[in-house]
Design an enzyme around this catalytic site. Structure first.
Site, PDB file in Angstrom:
ATOM      1  N   CYS A 264       0.817  -1.227   0.000  1.00 24.78           N
ATOM      2  CA  CYS A 264       0.000   0.000   0.000  1.00 24.78           C
ATOM      3  C   CYS A 264       0.846   1.271   0.000  1.00 24.78           C
ATOM      4  O   CYS A 264       0.299   2.372  -0.149  1.00 24.78           O
ATOM      5  CB  CYS A 264      -0.946  -0.004   1.191  1.00 24.78           C
ATOM      6  SG  CYS A 264      -1.969  -1.469   1.230  1.00 24.78           S
TER       7      CYS A 264
ATOM      8  N   ASN B 289     -10.528  -0.417   1.323  1.00 23.98           N
ATOM      9  CA  ASN B 289      -9.074  -0.410   1.145  1.00 23.98           C
ATOM     10  C   ASN B 289      -8.750  -1.054  -0.206  1.00 23.98           C
ATOM     11  O   ASN B 289      -8.973  -2.248  -0.394  1.00 23.98           O
ATOM     12  CB  ASN B 289      -8.429  -1.192   2.295  1.00 23.98           C
ATOM     13  CG  ASN B 289      -6.918  -1.249   2.197  1.00 23.98           C
ATOM     14  OD1 ASN B 289      -6.327  -0.851   1.186  1.00 23.98           O
ATOM     15  ND2 ASN B 289      -6.278  -1.748   3.236  1.00 23.98           N
TER      16      ASN B 289
ATOM     17  N   HIS C 190      -3.304   6.815   3.090  1.00 20.66           N
ATOM     18  CA  HIS C 190      -3.769   5.494   2.656  1.00 20.66           C
ATOM     19  C   HIS C 190      -5.104   5.212   3.356  1.00 20.66           C
ATOM     20  O   HIS C 190      -5.265   5.518   4.533  1.00 20.66           O
ATOM     21  CB  HIS C 190      -2.730   4.430   3.028  1.00 20.66           C
ATOM     22  CG  HIS C 190      -3.193   3.042   2.744  1.00 20.66           C
ATOM     23  ND1 HIS C 190      -3.706   2.683   1.514  1.00 20.66           N
ATOM     24  CD2 HIS C 190      -3.252   1.921   3.518  1.00 20.66           C
ATOM     25  CE1 HIS C 190      -4.050   1.410   1.556  1.00 20.66           C
ATOM     26  NE2 HIS C 190      -3.792   0.928   2.759  1.00 20.66           N
TER      27      HIS C 190
HETATM   28  O1  UT7 Z   1      -3.711  -1.728   3.807  1.00 21.39           O
HETATM   29  C1  UT7 Z   1      -3.094  -2.731   4.574  1.00 21.39           C
HETATM   30  C2  UT7 Z   1      -3.104  -2.372   5.977  1.00 21.39           C
HETATM   31  N1  UT7 Z   1      -4.217  -2.960   6.678  1.00 21.39           N
HETATM   32  C3  UT7 Z   1      -4.809  -2.305   7.670  1.00 21.39           C
HETATM   33  O2  UT7 Z   1      -4.510  -1.167   7.894  1.00 21.39           O
HETATM   34  C4  UT7 Z   1      -5.768  -2.977   8.576  1.00 21.39           C
HETATM   35  C5  UT7 Z   1      -5.430  -2.617   9.985  1.00 21.39           C
HETATM   36  N2  UT7 Z   1      -6.305  -3.228  10.937  1.00 21.39           N
HETATM   37  C6  UT7 Z   1      -7.608  -2.892  11.085  1.00 21.39           C
HETATM   38  O3  UT7 Z   1      -8.118  -2.070  10.367  1.00 21.39           O
HETATM   39  C7  UT7 Z   1      -8.374  -3.515  12.219  1.00 21.39           C
HETATM   40  O4  UT7 Z   1      -7.479  -4.261  13.022  1.00 21.39           O
HETATM   41  C8  UT7 Z   1      -9.535  -4.436  11.735  1.00 21.39           C
HETATM   42  C9  UT7 Z   1     -10.648  -3.607  11.108  1.00 21.39           C
HETATM   43  C10 UT7 Z   1      -9.035  -5.459  10.752  1.00 21.39           C
HETATM   44  C11 UT7 Z   1     -10.145  -5.176  12.949  1.00 21.39           C
HETATM   45  O5  UT7 Z   1     -10.548  -4.223  13.928  1.00 21.39           O
HETATM   46  P1  UT7 Z   1     -10.129  -4.398  15.453  1.00 21.39           P
HETATM   47  O6  UT7 Z   1     -10.731  -3.309  16.217  1.00 21.39           O
HETATM   48  O7  UT7 Z   1      -8.634  -4.549  15.498  1.00 21.39           O
HETATM   49  O8  UT7 Z   1     -10.878  -5.734  15.828  1.00 21.39           O
HETATM   50  P2  UT7 Z   1     -10.263  -7.071  16.418  1.00 21.39           P
HETATM   51  O9  UT7 Z   1      -9.478  -7.800  15.360  1.00 21.39           O
HETATM   52  O10 UT7 Z   1      -9.588  -6.802  17.711  1.00 21.39           O
HETATM   53  O11 UT7 Z   1     -11.570  -7.885  16.708  1.00 21.39           O
HETATM   54  C12 UT7 Z   1     -12.501  -7.486  17.754  1.00 21.39           C
HETATM   55  C13 UT7 Z   1     -13.666  -8.446  17.742  1.00 21.39           C
HETATM   56  C14 UT7 Z   1     -13.236  -9.909  17.756  1.00 21.39           C
HETATM   57  O12 UT7 Z   1     -14.187 -10.631  18.485  1.00 21.39           O
HETATM   58  P3  UT7 Z   1     -13.879 -11.028  20.019  1.00 21.39           P
HETATM   59  O13 UT7 Z   1     -12.655 -11.859  19.981  1.00 21.39           O
HETATM   60  O14 UT7 Z   1     -13.696  -9.725  20.740  1.00 21.39           O
HETATM   61  O15 UT7 Z   1     -15.108 -11.775  20.415  1.00 21.39           O
HETATM   62  C15 UT7 Z   1     -13.359 -10.311  16.303  1.00 21.39           C
HETATM   63  O16 UT7 Z   1     -13.584 -11.688  16.143  1.00 21.39           O
HETATM   64  O17 UT7 Z   1     -14.422  -8.257  16.548  1.00 21.39           O
HETATM   65  C16 UT7 Z   1     -14.577  -9.516  15.895  1.00 21.39           C
HETATM   66  N3  UT7 Z   1     -14.641  -9.256  14.452  1.00 21.39           N
HETATM   67  C17 UT7 Z   1     -15.803  -8.989  13.832  1.00 21.39           C
HETATM   68  N4  UT7 Z   1     -17.060  -8.905  14.273  1.00 21.39           N
HETATM   69  C18 UT7 Z   1     -18.008  -8.613  13.382  1.00 21.39           C
HETATM   70  C19 UT7 Z   1     -13.618  -9.200  13.575  1.00 21.39           C
HETATM   71  N5  UT7 Z   1     -14.113  -8.911  12.347  1.00 21.39           N
HETATM   72  C20 UT7 Z   1     -15.445  -8.775  12.487  1.00 21.39           C
HETATM   73  C21 UT7 Z   1     -16.485  -8.475  11.594  1.00 21.39           C
HETATM   74  N6  UT7 Z   1     -17.742  -8.390  12.075  1.00 21.39           N
HETATM   75  N7  UT7 Z   1     -16.276  -8.239  10.278  1.00 21.39           N
END
Ligand code: UT7
Length: 326
Positions: A113, A283, A253
């Site tokens: 990216c 993205n 980005h």
């Molecule tokens: O361009 C390349 C660079 N990439 C990025 O910049 C991505 C960077 N990361 C992010 O944007 C975020 O980390 C994400 C959007 C991918 C995830 O957000 P987060 O706040 O870090 O969530 P998390 O991974 O800590 O997940 C929190 C909870 C989890 O459930 P539990 O374990 O708390 O029960 C996940 O399983 O949210 C759950 N979860 C979802 N729930 C509903 C993860 N994805 C989803 C979803 N819908 N789509």
């Protein structure tokens, strides 16, 4: 020594749309979670028979037309992608042929990216040392073809798009005022997309178990992104002897609204100085920045002479920031 200006810009966004309701129908997610955690509402998705070179060619043709040059005047085609049609030929050669850049050298590169800024910095070297006068830089990806549509944590993030710029020598323009590229390979396995190496450990991480999908350690990337985006932008502004008051628009980005928002707080700048396309496109990897830049010019948010800051981060891990006079 000539400076490098952005002479023309173009983007291409495929027609098909996946909204949040679509993801509710295929994985355990909902519009509220996706909106609150990412800021994304819709992404555009390439047709089944539409690939990186197709998106890239459309964006490239638009940028060449906008620059008002002929394809024969292009000396080099640089193309960045993490979803190439083939390992070989490179996508840049296919685009070189399709746009009729018969006099151009061509090659692909991959800084994920961060590629638009990486490509600008590379192009600037060729232009400043007098090797080339007009360089076509294209960023294109079809992340939908490698998204894991069983993994709710990643599939909701990605869309497909291409963005392109004609970068040209100009003796009178200010061009790029400062730039910085960086990498932190200690985070290399935070975002992975497999190629020829057999790697059972990586395949195991994928919800679908399919080798040809992208996997990401979202939280680790998010932490890296917030700090890197703000720090790198601050450093290029300092190098250029500028403050945010001098900047008309910041184009980051577009990965996650929370990342952008936290980075803005660290930079201490207002939201109205930031170009966001995340809500409608998601993205789209390296094309986020050139595509948003194209739309910022089209919408009149940037005019010739304005100073613009761009900043990206991504797989590798890599980052890049630049400030330039449009
Ligand atoms: O361009 C390349 C660079 N990439 C990025 O910049 C991505 C960077 N990361 C992010 O944007 C975020 O980390 C994400 C959007 C991918 C995830 O957000 P987060 O706040 O870090 O969530 P998390 O991974 O800590 O997940 C929190 C909870 C989890 O459930 P539990 O374990 O708390 O029960 C996940 O399983 O949210 C759950 N979860 C979802 N729930 C509903 C993860 N994805 C989803 C979803 N819908 N789509």
């Amino acid at each position: 020594m000539p400076n490098m200006v952005i002479k023309g810009l173009g983007n291409y966004i495929p027609e098909k749309v996946y909204d949040n309701a679509y993801f509710e129908s295929i994985v355990d997610t909902n519009d509220e979670w996706i909106t609150r955690r990412t800021g994304i509402k819709e992404r555009h998705i390439a047709a089944d028979n539409e690939y990186t070179t197709d998106l890239a060619t459309n964006a490239a043709k638009a940028a060449i037309a906008d620059a008002g040059i002929t394809p024969e005047e292009i000396d080099l085609v640089l193309l960045a992608t993490v979803t190439p049609d083939y390992f070989t030929p490179c996508c840049a050669c296919v685009v070189q042929d399709r746009v009729g850049a018969v006099n151009a050298a061509a090659f692909d590169f991959n800084a994920a990216c961060s590629s638009f800024i990486t490509g600008m910095v590379m192009a600037e070297q060729f232009i400043k040392n007098g090797t080339y006068k007009n360089i076509l830089l294209v960023c294109a990806d079809v992340l939908s073809k490698v998204a894991d549509y069983k993994d709710r944590a990643t599939c909701v993030l990605f869309g497909d798009a291409a963005g392109a710029a004609v970068l040209s020598a100009d003796d009178n323009a200010a061009g790029v005022l400062a730039s910085e590229l960086g990498a932190d390979g200690t985070g290399s396995m935070y975002i992975t997309s497999l190629a020829v190496k057999e790697d059972p450990e990586e395949i195991e991480k994928r919800v679908s178990g399919r080798k040809e999908t992208v996997w990401m350690a979202g939280q680790a990337v998010m932490k890296f992104a917030v700090k890197t985006m703000a720090d790198a932008t601050n450093r290029v502004l300092e190098k250029a002897g500028l403050t945010y008051d001098d900047i008309k628009l910041v184009i980051p980005h577009q990965a996650n609204y929370r990342i952008v928002d936290s980075a803005l707080n660290r930079m201490g700048i207002e939201k109205d100085k930031v170009m966001l396309t995340l809500e409608k496109y998601g993205n789209t990897s390296a094309s986020c920045i050139p595509s948003a830049l194209t739309e910022a010019v089209r919408e009149g948010r940037i005019e010739r002479g304005d100073k613009v800051a761009i900043v990206g981060f991504g797989g590798g891990l890599t980052w890049g920031a630049a400030v330039f006079e449009y």
